[in-house]
Design a protein around this motif. Structure first.
Motif, PDB file in Angstrom:
ATOM      1  N   LYS A  74       0.827  -1.206   0.000  1.00 22.09           N
ATOM      2  CA  LYS A  74       0.000   0.000   0.000  1.00 22.09           C
ATOM      3  C   LYS A  74       0.866   1.263   0.000  1.00 22.09           C
ATOM      4  O   LYS A  74       0.403   2.343  -0.337  1.00 22.09           O
ATOM      5  CB  LYS A  74      -0.892   0.004   1.243  1.00 22.09           C
ATOM      6  CG  LYS A  74      -1.931  -1.124   1.232  1.00 22.09           C
ATOM      7  CD  LYS A  74      -3.303  -0.597   0.946  1.00 22.09           C
ATOM      8  CE  LYS A  74      -4.334  -1.728   0.993  1.00 22.09           C
ATOM      9  NZ  LYS A  74      -5.155  -1.718   2.188  1.00 22.09           N
TER      10      LYS A  74
ATOM     11  N   SER B 125       1.372  -3.408   5.090  1.00 22.99           N
ATOM     12  CA  SER B 125       0.044  -3.270   4.476  1.00 22.99           C
ATOM     13  C   SER B 125       0.133  -3.662   3.010  1.00 22.99           C
ATOM     14  O   SER B 125       0.901  -3.072   2.256  1.00 22.99           O
ATOM     15  CB  SER B 125      -0.459  -1.828   4.589  1.00 22.99           C
ATOM     16  OG  SER B 125      -0.608  -1.446   5.940  1.00 22.99           O
TER      17      SER B 125
ATOM     18  N   ARG C 105      -3.465  -9.176   0.857  1.00 21.63           N
ATOM     19  CA  ARG C 105      -3.616  -9.857   2.143  1.00 21.63           C
ATOM     20  C   ARG C 105      -3.264 -11.352   2.032  1.00 21.63           C
ATOM     21  O   ARG C 105      -3.863 -12.195   2.689  1.00 21.63           O
ATOM     22  CB  ARG C 105      -5.039  -9.701   2.698  1.00 21.63           C
ATOM     23  CG  ARG C 105      -5.519  -8.265   2.748  1.00 21.63           C
ATOM     24  CD  ARG C 105      -6.961  -8.179   3.236  1.00 21.63           C
ATOM     25  NE  ARG C 105      -7.508  -6.860   3.074  1.00 21.63           N
ATOM     26  CZ  ARG C 105      -7.414  -5.877   3.973  1.00 21.63           C
ATOM     27  NH1 ARG C 105      -6.777  -6.104   5.103  1.00 21.63           N
ATOM     28  NH2 ARG C 105      -7.952  -4.691   3.756  1.00 21.63           N
TER      29      ARG C 105
ATOM     30  N   GLY D 112      -4.032  -6.521   8.912  1.00 21.89           N
ATOM     31  CA  GLY D 112      -4.149  -6.593   7.460  1.00 21.89           C
ATOM     32  C   GLY D 112      -4.672  -7.913   6.939  1.00 21.89           C
ATOM     33  O   GLY D 112      -4.516  -8.225   5.756  1.00 21.89           O
TER      34      GLY D 112
END
Length: 408
Positions: A153, A193, A197, A229
């Motif tokens: 991210k 992050s 996932r 996360g």
């Protein structure tokens, strides 16, 4: 919730509002606890307060034995008022004051240092109190993009959090702490992050933890904070058993066992999202020469604070009988004066009527904590208890609440 119960609820509560279903929360907690007992019994679950800062939720989870993970002093003080003691709080975040670091050290809370300044505060406090023993964790800056391209991210710039393991930043921090005779490193925090996932990300983090503790001979480390996360509450995505199974496999391969090492999980979306819904009523339907707009008393700013969702989990509830006519295109919009307050587009669906209701599900993550006070103040929040009772746990904010102690 059955349609009859839902209609009764809607007849007694004005929209818009959030609804916290405690039974759904308990079901998700049960899945998590089962995976923990199977793979790593010595696990701390610390819910991410920033993901949902509703005081009733904090109090509810505190009573269930869940820790709180905070990233600011404001969050720390809030959960303290909700029943949390220092030994049940995990303190993260990149900006902690000198006084806050000192307090956390004195109270022996779990504190993960994130910056050089925090490191300086901790070392100084230990030096000023030579008769006492203190311990801190270190957040490790992991270049996850190097291992999983285009998933971070943080993007190409990389994460700004923690001490970098790929240059000498982490090593310098470790050396600095070791020069303080009464300050030890008792944990590592490796939160990242990612957009996917994936289970493999957590497997890698567990492997890195083992490598770092071995490389730097961190014999005093007794917890591994792997962060959050995770997926949660979605059937076709990785489950808690998948994550815990992969993490435990790597830790065992690295020579650790649950009897000697605590695992810290910081679930946010995975634990909280599925148990919150948002209800909004249709207040107008209008046609222009370009479109049909279905106007609600809710808003996208309440259910999509990052303004990036392309679809929602939702239910459409009719409140009166009408012909089942279809319309080729209806744009569901919010109450604000923002042109981009478009919630969704209904293609070739039943015609929506005034007083009908949309219930948007899986909205417990960031919606309450990031909803702006724009045009209308925070909507009411209700909780459905295990026995089905509906409680108002936060009234809709009024102008008086907004002003608080303001000077006029």
């Amino acid at each position: 919730m059955s349609l009859s119960h839902e209609l009764n609820l809607l007849n007694s509560i004005p929209t818009p509002f959030f609804l916290f279903d405690t039974q759904l929360m308990m079901m998700e907690m049960s899945k998590l606890k089962k995976a923990i007992s199977q793979y790593w019994p010595k696990t701390i679950v610390a819910y991410s307060v920033k993901t949902n800062n509703l005081p009733y939720l904090a109090s509810f989870l505190c009573k269930e034995g869940v820790y709180a993970e905070v990233v600011s002093q404001d969050e720390y003080e809030m959960v303290s008022l909700c029943g949390y003691t220092d030994d049940k709080i995990v303190c993260n975040g990149p900006v902690k004051t000198d006084e806050f670091v000192s307090h956390l050290l004195d109270s022996h809370a779990i504190i993960n240092l994130d910056s050089h300044q925090e490191l300086t505060y901790a070392i100084r406090h230990a030096k000023d109190n030579p008769q006492k023993q203190f311990a801190v964790g270190l957040r490790v800056n992991v270049d996850i993009e190097k291992y999983f391209p285009n998933e971070s991210k943080a993007g190409e710039q990389g994460s700004r959090f923690g001490f970098c393991m790929d240059n000498d930043e982490l090593e310098k921090a470790i050396i600095s702490i070791r020069q303080s005779p009464n300050l030890t490193i008792n944990g590592l925090h490796l939160h990242v992050s990612t957009s996917t996932r994936r289970v493999e990300v957590y497997r890698l983090l567990a492997c890195m933890f083992c490598e770092l503790t071995s490389k730097y001979k961190l014999s005093d480390v007794h917890y591994f904070d792997i962060g959050g996360g995770f997926f949660g509450g979605i059937t076709n995505k990785p489950q808690w058993v998948d994550y815990l199974g992969a993490i435990s496999e790597e830790l065992i391969s690295g020579g650790f066992s649950s009897s000697q090492l605590k695992l810290v999980l910081e679930p946010g979306v995975s634990l909280l999202a599925g148990s919150f819904s948002y209800y909004a009523s249709v207040v107008d339907v209008k046609d222009t020469n370009r479109s049909r707009f279905v106007v609600t008393d809710g808003s996208r700013i309440h259910i999509d604070p990052f303004v990036h969702k392309t679809s929602y989990f939702y239910q459409y509830i009719k409140r009166q009988d009408s012909e089942m006519n279809k319309h080729p295109r209806q744009i569901v919009v919010g109450f604000t004066c923002l042109e981009y307050d478009n919630i969704m587009v209904l293609e070739d669906c039943e015609e929506v009527m005034v007083n009908d209701v949309f219930c948007f599900d899986k909205l417990g993550a960031y919606t309450l904590s990031m909803s702006p006070q724009f045009i209308s103040f925070s909507p009411a929040v209700y909780a459905k208890t295990v026995d089905g009772t509906i409680l108002c746990v936060r009234e809709k904010w009024t102008a008086k609440d907004f002003l608080q102690e303001s000077h006029l």
